[in-house]
Motif scaffolding. Sequence first.
Motif, short mmCIF file in Angstrom:
data_model
loop_
_atom_site.label_atom_id
_atom_site.label_comp_id
_atom_site.label_asym_id
_atom_site.label_seq_id
_atom_site.Cartn_x
_atom_site.Cartn_y
_atom_site.Cartn_z
N ILE A 11 12.85 -26.69 0.99
CA ILE A 11 12.10 -25.86 1.94
C ILE A 11 12.95 -24.70 2.45
N ALA A 12 12.30 -23.56 2.65
CA ALA A 12 12.96 -22.38 3.19
C ALA A 12 12.03 -21.73 4.22
N GLU A 13 12.59 -20.85 5.00
CA GLU A 13 11.82 -20.13 6.02
C GLU A 13 11.80 -18.65 5.71
N VAL A 14 10.64 -18.03 5.84
CA VAL A 14 10.54 -16.57 5.81
C VAL A 14 10.96 -16.08 7.19
N ARG A 15 11.93 -15.20 7.22
CA ARG A 15 12.44 -14.66 8.48
C ARG A 15 12.46 -13.14 8.44
N THR A 16 12.34 -12.56 9.61
CA THR A 16 12.60 -11.14 9.83
C THR A 16 11.80 -10.26 8.87
N LEU A 17 10.53 -10.57 8.69
CA LEU A 17 9.65 -9.73 7.88
C LEU A 17 9.16 -8.60 8.77
N ALA A 18 9.56 -7.38 8.43
CA ALA A 18 9.22 -6.22 9.26
C ALA A 18 9.04 -4.99 8.39
N VAL A 19 8.12 -4.13 8.82
CA VAL A 19 7.81 -2.89 8.12
C VAL A 19 7.91 -1.76 9.12
#
Length: 163
Positions: A64-72
């Motif tokens: 398992i992993a986490e999506v982090r800091t997704l920003a546009v």
Amino acid sequence: MQLRYARPADAREIARITKPYIERKILVDKQLITYFEDIQEFIVAEKDGEVVACGALHVLWDDIAEVRTLAVSDAVRGQGIGSLILEALIERARYLELERIFCLTFEVDFFARHGFEAFEGMAVGVDVYEKMLNTHDDGVREFLELASVKPNTLGNTRMLLQL
């Protein structure tokens, strides 16, 4: 538009892109040093030589992993760049042979369009949970919903994608 793995020289641009999200309390505030330390987790989108979006995949355990800091960047929002970054992170997770990806988000509809589903409770077994308790990573501690980090008072949603 070009997607690529982030380089140390991108850390300041990532901090710039995330700043409005931090000010709106959508993303967690991080010190610049943290972006440098975690740079290998990031994918960035570059347009006309400028970094305009970012996202990170942080491995929590062997499956398992986490999506982090997704920003546009505000200048290019609404052009599908966030989706491109997320799809690249999902592809990276598949390459790493992970089984699930987790996120903590306000953008429920966005993540749902990519197959994520809201969930409550534990995303890992008790044995893994007990081992993960030893982490110093606040993101992992928040994933485990440890009271020592903080309760989820922001109202964001825990979501999971089965790969």
